[in-house]
Design a protein around this motif. Structure first.
Motif, PDB file in Angstrom:
ATOM      1  N   SER A  93       0.993  -1.441  -0.150  1.00 24.11           N
ATOM      2  CA  SER A  93       0.078  -0.202   0.478  1.00 24.11           C
ATOM      3  C   SER A  93       1.452   1.199   0.451  1.00 24.11           C
ATOM      4  O   SER A  93       1.762   1.003   0.859  1.00 24.11           O
ATOM      5  N   ALA A  94       0.207   1.677  -1.105  1.00 24.04           N
ATOM      6  CA  ALA A  94       0.724   3.109  -1.418  1.00 24.04           C
ATOM      7  C   ALA A  94       1.322   4.938  -0.076  1.00 24.04           C
ATOM      8  O   ALA A  94       2.190   5.327  -0.467  1.00 24.04           O
ATOM      9  N   GLY A  95       0.184   4.792   0.463  1.00 21.85           N
ATOM     10  CA  GLY A  95       0.338   6.239   1.573  1.00 21.85           C
ATOM     11  C   GLY A  95      -0.640   6.938   0.374  1.00 21.85           C
ATOM     12  O   GLY A  95      -0.802   6.594  -0.056  1.00 21.85           O
ATOM     13  N   SER A  96      -0.685   8.166   0.994  1.00 24.94           N
ATOM     14  CA  SER A  96      -0.186   9.610   0.160  1.00 24.94           C
ATOM     15  C   SER A  96       0.334  10.993   0.751  1.00 24.94           C
ATOM     16  O   SER A  96       0.966  10.771   1.844  1.00 24.94           O
ATOM     17  N   PHE A  97       0.893  10.431  -0.658  1.00 21.87           N
ATOM     18  CA  PHE A  97       2.254  11.522  -0.623  1.00 21.87           C
ATOM     19  C   PHE A  97       1.807  12.706  -2.134  1.00 21.87           C
ATOM     20  O   PHE A  97       1.504  12.482  -2.317  1.00 21.87           O
ATOM     21  N   ASP A 109       0.886  12.739  -9.680  1.00 23.23           N
ATOM     22  CA  ASP A 109       0.237  11.754 -11.039  1.00 23.23           C
ATOM     23  C   ASP A 109      -0.152  10.502  -9.911  1.00 23.23           C
ATOM     24  O   ASP A 109      -0.026   9.557 -10.840  1.00 23.23           O
ATOM     25  N   GLU A 110       0.429  10.379  -8.586  1.00 24.21           N
ATOM     26  CA  GLU A 110      -1.142   9.146  -7.916  1.00 24.21           C
ATOM     27  C   GLU A 110      -2.562   9.842  -7.556  1.00 24.21           C
ATOM     28  O   GLU A 110      -2.970   8.839  -7.144  1.00 24.21           O
ATOM     29  N   VAL A 111      -2.647  10.959  -7.967  1.00 23.94           N
ATOM     30  CA  VAL A 111      -3.840  11.379  -7.503  1.00 23.94           C
ATOM     31  C   VAL A 111      -5.009  10.625  -8.791  1.00 23.94           C
ATOM     32  O   VAL A 111      -5.077  10.376  -9.953  1.00 23.94           O
ATOM     33  N   GLY A 112      -6.129  10.383  -7.513  1.00 25.46           N
ATOM     34  CA  GLY A 112      -7.009  10.016  -8.591  1.00 25.46           C
ATOM     35  C   GLY A 112      -6.795   7.412  -9.554  1.00 25.46           C
ATOM     36  O   GLY A 112      -7.204   6.903 -10.462  1.00 25.46           O
ATOM     37  N   ILE A 113      -5.530   7.505  -9.144  1.00 25.79           N
ATOM     38  CA  ILE A 113      -4.973   5.809  -9.932  1.00 25.79           C
ATOM     39  C   ILE A 113      -4.782   5.532  -7.992  1.00 25.79           C
ATOM     40  O   ILE A 113      -5.249   5.654  -7.455  1.00 25.79           O
ATOM     41  N   SER A 120       4.102  14.416   9.980  1.00 21.40           N
ATOM     42  CA  SER A 120       3.780  13.622   8.572  1.00 21.40           C
ATOM     43  C   SER A 120       2.823  13.247   8.197  1.00 21.40           C
ATOM     44  O   SER A 120       1.984  13.883   8.511  1.00 21.40           O
ATOM     45  N   SER A 121       3.133  12.717   6.864  1.00 22.97           N
ATOM     46  CA  SER A 121       1.573  12.253   6.031  1.00 22.97           C
ATOM     47  C   SER A 121       1.218  11.019   6.981  1.00 22.97           C
ATOM     48  O   SER A 121       0.277  11.165   7.481  1.00 22.97           O
ATOM     49  N   ILE A 122       1.633   9.983   8.175  1.00 21.03           N
ATOM     50  CA  ILE A 122       1.424   8.917   8.526  1.00 21.03           C
ATOM     51  C   ILE A 122       0.457   9.877   9.836  1.00 21.03           C
ATOM     52  O   ILE A 122      -0.216   9.011  10.151  1.00 21.03           O
ATOM     53  N   ALA A 123       0.919  10.785  10.627  1.00 18.87           N
ATOM     54  CA  ALA A 123       0.452  11.631  11.805  1.00 18.87           C
ATOM     55  C   ALA A 123      -0.676  12.212  10.926  1.00 18.87           C
ATOM     56  O   ALA A 123      -1.662  11.835  11.438  1.00 18.87           O
ATOM     57  N   LYS A 124      -1.329  12.514   9.649  1.00 17.80           N
ATOM     58  CA  LYS A 124      -2.566  12.447   9.111  1.00 17.80           C
ATOM     59  C   LYS A 124      -3.115  12.049   9.019  1.00 17.80           C
ATOM     60  O   LYS A 124      -4.560  11.630   9.410  1.00 17.80           O
TER      61      LYS A 124
END
Length: 643
Positions: free
Chosen positions: A138-142, A146-150, A527-531
């Protein structure tokens, strides 16, 4: 078709019900060859209706994913009428459904056909791709536009020296592929200067690695010659004074419902629903090939679907009762997981004991507990979840973590973010953080939470020798106030009290949550993971009950940017003082892997305890006999002696 419907409104979905659900969606044109199913689950009916014994139609929900476009839609169907109650397409920023089984094979095929990825492996001396085992994660969110919507996955690779080799011993580190699953292409290759592939075997079944098996252990036999002390009827477990309905779904796995205690003929409720709502495994290695690693095993992998089929003598020992579980696969068809839930009794040492010199008596009683458990395998790690109910009214949850630590190529030197566990083999520092969702009902639905701290008292007129200490009790009145961290130096606990009933001393009956107080999320606040895993920043959250608020990180977790779940629930600022409340407790492990954790990790433990405090008017186990059953003889004199 003839529909076999479960008898109780909270009973797990049957295979026939899952088939019916899929059939309705197919007839509506919502199921095509590239549509996949996730989060197929019963929509649990209103609690008040269940308590009143009212008949309710069974509703089933799911996320449907169109693989060709990554469109995700939420659907809810009334099984009795066939009506589509909800049909809602999620927006592009709302996250994606969890990973599907085929994603692992697809990610493997995509990277192995990419020239850049093949060249990166060749730099590390790997050219025989048939011996390369990839893991699509699983990729997470950063911040990748180009990773939006896919649908995105991140692919790491390991080398297999022979078919049964433990690939985790041979990470092909220093290379990471960001993969677009929707359009089936590699978005980018990320490389570092780590080029070595650890060579030492980690095959813990190989006699050359483990050595000869020991022969010194003698058998231990556990027997119950008169059978078990519990009954199981329509998924309701009754044991001593306890009763609990057992549920299961593909997302959470095991769920407990209507947990109650018979107190001298009066059935007293304690918890309406208990489950592991979410768990996250955040890694602490900041290198570009590992700094994205954080996995939500419930929301991204649906660990209920990953439950093991348990085996007598291996996973459970003694007189065991098993329950199968039915879940839906990626195509919306039912799958039966044999022996997914294990139920058994255990002796647990001394319950109470005293030798009284004045009265000339010596009394001992044995503690016993009932165990309800299941085990899941999520990639390299294995987790067991054990709910314990004790004779004295104690409730306990124990999570057992074992399996194989996630590995990397150790970069050398005194690297501060991983330990070297074999030559050239690293194990990054990480955490395992769980969120238990406890829909409390202590003596009924009117509950509140109090924070109790031990407090020192300064020397003075009221404490001339300085020996005094006391406690402070603080009522948590709103959701904003009820976001708390443990404090071991204050022996901090949280009491869930009934605000309307009283015990014989005039106090309010309570169940007290005793946290282990291990660290919360250690990642930076920004951080992303804290959100995304905000639940893990506090040990305690308390929210007002709402039927749609089930998930600590929100309903849709995969690639979600964060802010869902508990921050959103608690952000409503509702009153929680003397109402129907849900207690969310974060607990877990902070893991700095040891040499002893390799090549397979002995079980490590995390959990919490709920104990009655003023819930009973006296010790509820005074009636436990000195010797159980009809085989006492001289043994009885050892446990109960009157001089």
């Amino acid at each position: 078709m003839t529909l076999t419907t479960a008898q109780h409104p909270l009973a797990p979905l049957t295979a026939d019900e899952i088939d019916r659900f899929r059939s309705v969606l197919t007839s509506l044109g919502l199921v095509g060859s590239s549509v996949r199913f996730a989060y197929v689950a019963l929509v649990e009916p209103d609690k008040a209706d269940v308590r009143a014994g009212l008949s309710t139609d069974r509703r089933v929900s799911a996320l449907l994913v169109e693989l060709a476009t990554a469109e995700t839609r939420e659907v809810v169907v009334n099984l009795a009428t066939g009506d589509l109650l909800v049909d809602r397409v999620l927006g592009s920023g709302a996250g994606h459904a969890p990973t599907f089984d085929a994603d692992f094979d697809l990610g493997d095929a995509i990277v192995k056909s990419d020239a850049g990825w093949v060249a990166a492996l060749a730099k590390r001396g790997i050219t025989d791709l048939e011996n390369v085992r990839t893991v699509s994660l699983s990729a997470g969110s950063f911040d990748y536009a180009d990773e939006v919507g896919i649908r995105v996955t991140r692919v790491l690779a390991f080398y297999s020296q022979y078919p049964s080799d433990s690939v985790w011993a041979h990470p092909i580190d220093g290379v990471l592929a960001h993969v677009d699953l929707t359009n089936q292409r590699v978005l980018r290759i990320v490389e570092t200067d780590v080029t070595h592939v650890p060579a030492e075997s980690g095959d813990y079944l190989d006699p050359a690695v483990r050595g000869p098996e020991r022969t010194s252990l003698k058998p231990i036999e556990i027997s119950q010659p008169e059978g078990v002390s519990f009954t199981l009827d329509d998924n309701v477990l009754s044991w001593e004074n306890w009763s609990v309905r057992i549920g299961f779904n593909g997302r959470e796995g095991l769920t407990l419902h209507n947990l109650a205690f018979d107190d001298h003929g009066v059935t007293r409720s304690i918890i309406d629903r208990a489950s592991i709502s979410e768990m996250v495994v955040p890694y602490g290695d900041p290198t570009p090939t590992h700094n994205w690693q954080n996995y939500f095993d419930v929301g991204e992998y649906q660990f209920g679907r990953l439950a093991n089929s348990l085996e007598l003598g291996c996973d459970c020992v003694g007189d065991i009762t098993y329950l199968d579980a039915v879940v839906a696969n990626d195509f919306g068809y039912p799958t039966t997981l044999k022996n997914a839930i294990c139920i058994h009794e255990e002796d647990y040492g001394i319950l109470w004991k005293h030798s009284d010199g004045f009265a000339g008596t010596s009394e001992t009683r044995r503690q016993r507990r009932i165990v309800i458990s299941f085990f899941v395998t999520v990639g390299n790690y294995d987790y067991g979840f054990y709910w314990y109910l004790y004779l004295d009214g104690t409730i306990q949850l124990e999570a057992k973590a074992t399996g194989i630590v996630f590995t990397s190529g150790y970069p050398g030197g005194d690297y501060p973010y991983a330990n070297e566990i074999a030559p050239g083999l690293g194990a990054p520092f990480h955490q395992h953080l769980f969120s238990a969702r406890l829909d409390m009902a202590v003596d009924g639905p009117t509950n509140a939470v109090e924070e109790i701290d031990a407090e020192r008292v300064a020397m003075g007129p009221g404490n001339p020798l300085g020996n005094a200490f006391t406690r402070t009790v603080t009522r948590l009145r709103t959701e904003a106030e009820a976001q708390r961290v443990a404090a071991s130096d204050k022996a901090r606990v949280w009491a869930v009290v009934n605000t309307e009933t009283t015990n014989r001393m005039g106090g309010h009956p309570a169940y007290v949550l005793y946290p282990e107080g291990q660290p919360t999320l250690l990642a930076a606040d920004e951080s992303s993971i804290a959100k995304r895993a905000a639940f893990a920043t506090k040990h305690l959250w308390v929210t007002r009950f709402h039927e749609d608020e089930l998930w600590a990180s929100g309903a849709v977790v995969n690639q979600h940017p964060g802010g869902g779940g508990l921050p959103a629930y608690a952000g409503r600022g509702r009153d929680i003082d003397g109402t129907d409340i849900v207690v969310w407790h974060t607990f877990g492990l902070t893991h700095f892997p040891r040499l002893e954790d390799w090549p397979i990790m002995p079980v490590d433990y995390a959990g919490f305890t709920l104990k009655p405090h003023g819930f009973f008017d006296r010790n509820p186990t005074l009636d436990v006999p000195a010797v159980i059953g009809g085989h006492g003889g001289a043994e009885a004199d050892h446990c109960a002696h009157h001089g």
